[in-house]
Design a protein around this motif. Structure first.
Motif, PDB file in Angstrom:
ATOM      1  N   LEU A 152       0.826  -1.206   0.000  1.00  0.00           N
ATOM      2  CA  LEU A 152       0.000   0.000   0.000  1.00  0.00           C
ATOM      3  C   LEU A 152       0.860   1.256   0.000  1.00  0.00           C
ATOM      4  CD1 LEU A 152      -2.812   1.269   0.181  1.00  0.00           C
ATOM      5  CD2 LEU A 152      -2.664   1.055   2.678  1.00  0.00           C
ATOM      6  N   THR A 156       0.230   4.338  -2.768  1.00  0.00           N
ATOM      7  CA  THR A 156      -0.145   5.718  -2.453  1.00  0.00           C
ATOM      8  C   THR A 156       0.948   6.713  -2.836  1.00  0.00           C
ATOM      9  OG1 THR A 156       0.642   5.412  -0.173  1.00  0.00           O
ATOM     10  CG2 THR A 156      -1.688   4.996  -0.608  1.00  0.00           C
ATOM     11  N   ALA A 216      -5.457   0.190  -4.390  1.00  0.00           N
ATOM     12  CA  ALA A 216      -5.168   0.302  -2.951  1.00  0.00           C
ATOM     13  C   ALA A 216      -5.941  -0.718  -2.106  1.00  0.00           C
ATOM     14  CB  ALA A 216      -5.441   1.723  -2.466  1.00  0.00           C
TER      15      ALA A 216
END
Length: 575
Positions: A152, A156, A216
């Motif tokens: 993750l 991001t 995500a």
């Protein structure tokens, strides 16, 4: 049957056609209006190409020492590319520094912009950015469904990069800025460029949305990749099967040694001060300050030019082609730090040193950066990579595609320390800066192995003894035990976690280069001659390098080397 060199040469042409972005990176012309297919089908096609070439090289019988070396280099490097594909890791590639998302953006940095024809080629390539990013998305979804989703953190952070390049972060988008530089071009082409830039930025904006909204939720929460993936990536970046525990323990010992060396220099600069206090004093010293980004670019260009002139002939044999090295500020959006891009095969595009600067910063301390210029330029990456490109005794794979982090980054780090040995870091402030970089790279060994393998922090280190490494501890360690700028440290932790096994390659590679130099000295080999011959071997994994350097010292090597060079000259003349 084709020879080893002929198979390797043909593979480079085939690979360039199948991977236009890589072709631009290594300077092979003819594919500048195309972009790489990053879809699952594109990855599979390149893997099939690699497997066919591996089989052909495996069946070919080397005719001399140069072909034996070439076979070893090709088999090890391309074999690992196939292993990575078979593990599904190429489709899953997403990180903050070197994945398809960055490669697609950076390929435009390397394209010429001198003529309307150049801009027409850029326009054609811009129009293909949306399809290329569609391929990236498709591969990431396939990887996620197969259990190979990226972490993750990487999802991001790359989304934020994509938003910057799309112009969604308060500044002009990268592609709008790119086409604004088109000079005397027809109005129709200018409009085509603007339209292409709009499409490319829209595609990056859509990619950012996809990463945040669709990928995500599928991303893994844990940053550590674990022992199996780490073992493969470590072999890829280092070119050797290492003992993780031995490397981890050596990293701690090297870190401790460098801390002591830094304290000794700090004692001369600011008696009684800590390392951090010494760094703060140097940051305030006007002798080491440069105001303005353009002035910083000029500073590194002047330092690079002076190193080229001073080292040529005296310490290194540097061909005329290598005397051009451009220093540039990198476009915004990437991670902080410096990097190098090599020359084109014909040297029409020179080697370039790029510096990614933190946004909003306009004042810089040079004491930290002198050794970095030597690392990226001469005698570091530029001398190493461009020497291989110019070396006609090597086949084109060895000259253009055999770069390995352990070999390349190890040499560049070795080059920093070498400049001290040669008397170019006599100023204690600049020496302190070089040692701080060395300390930082030793810290990389510790935290990269530690975080990805979740190793225990040993007793006697004075840092969370007995606990197991986490990203939070990695960040704390690098912030408190090194004197590197905090924004760079934060970028670096993200980098290590998305690029497992690469960060230790600097120090572990330097370790081998230092061992090889001492072995050469013990045999009475002239060090300038050692450097020249070692660099002319081209890139390779560290295990292969050990074997090739051992041959450098053999009694019959020099005669074999001369014969190989004569063969290469005949091959070059016939082509």
């Amino acid at each position: 049957m084709a020879s080893v060199h002929e198979i390797c040469d043909q593979f480079v042409d085939d690979f360039a056609a199948a991977h236009p972005v890589a072709a631009t990176e290594i300077g092979i012309p003819g594919h500048e209006d195309q972009l790489t297919d990053y879809s699952p089908e594109g990855h599979a096609a390149r893997a099939s190409l690699a497997k066919r070439a591996l089989a052909a090289v495996g069946a070919a019988e080397p005719v001399d020492a140069s072909e034996r070396a070439a076979k070893a280099v090709f088999t090890e490097r391309v074999g690992l590319e196939v292993e990575i594909h078979d593990a599904g890791l190429d489709e899953a590639s997403l990180n903050v520094i070197a994945s398809p998302v960055q490669d697609l953006r950076q390929t435009f940095d390397l394209m010429p912009t001198d003529t309307p024809e150049h801009w027409a080629t850029i326009a054609a390539r811009l129009a293909k950015v949306p399809d290329a990013l569609d391929g990236v998305r498709a591969s990431l979804l396939v990887a996620a469904d197969a259990g190979n989703a990226p972490a993750l953190r990487q999802v991001t952070k790359v989304a934020a990069q994509a938003e910057t390049w799309a112009g969604l972060s308060g500044e002009a988008g990268f592609f709008d800025s790119l086409v604004a530089g088109a000079g005397n071009v027809p109005d129709s082409l200018r409009e085509e460029l603007r339209h292409g830039a709009h499409l490319a930025q829209e595609a990056y904006a859509e990619l950012a949305g996809f990463l945040r909204a669709e990928l995500a939720p599928k991303a893994r929460a844990k940053d550590a990749v674990g022992p199996d993936a780490y073992r493969l990536w470590s072999r890829y970046f280092i070119g050797a099967a290492l003992d993780p525990q031995e490397s981890y323990e050596w990293g701690w010992a090297e870190f401790t040694r460098l801390e002591a060396e830094m304290r000794e220099v700090a004692g001369r600069l600011k008696p009684g001060a800590t390392l951090a206090e010494t760094a703060a004093a140097l940051d305030e010293d006007p002798r080491y300050r440069v105001q303005g980004r353009k002035n910083f670019e000029n500073w590194m260009q002047e330092l690079s030019d002076n190193a080229l002139k001073a080292l040529r002939g005296k310490h290194f044999d540097i061909p005329d082609e290598l005397m051009a090295l451009e220093c540039k500020i990198a476009p915004p959006g990437g991670g902080a730090g410096a990097y190098y891009t090599g020359p084109s095969e014909d040297f029409s595009r020179p080697g370039r040193m790029w510096w990614s600067l933190p946004p909003g910063r306009d004042e810089f301390s040079t004491w930290r950066e002198v050794s970095t210029v030597y690392h990226e330029g001469v005698p570091g990456h530029h001398l190493q990579i461009a020497t291989a490109v110019a070396e006609r005794s090597l086949n084109r794979f060895q000259r253009l595609l055999a770069f390995t982090s352990g070999h390349g980054e190890g040499w560049a780090l070795y080059a920093e320390r070498l400049m001290q040995d040669l008397g170019y870091l006599s100023d204690d402030g600049n020496l302190f800066g070089m040692l701080s970089e060395q300390l930082f790279r030793a810290g990389r060994v510790i935290v990269d192995f530690g975080m990805h393998l979740e190793l225990e922090i040993p007793k006697g280190t004075g840092f969370h003894e007995g606990e197991r490494w986490t990203p939070e501890l990695g960040l704390e360690f690098m912030l408190t035990r090194t004197i590197t700028d905090p924004p760079l440290v934060r970028d670096e932790i993200d980098r290590y976690l998305g690029w497992p096994g690469q960060a230790p390659s600097y120090k572990l590679g330097e370790r081998l280069w230092l061992q090889a130099r001492e072995e050469a000295r013990a045999r009475g080999v002239d060090i300038k001659d050692f450097h020249t011959r070692a660099l002319r071997l081209g890139g390779m994994g560290l295990d292969t390098l050990r074997e090739q350097l051992a041959e450098l010292y053999s009694a019959d090597h020099y005669q074999s080397d001369r014969q190989s060079r004569r063969s290469a000259s005949r091959r070059s003349a016939s082509s």
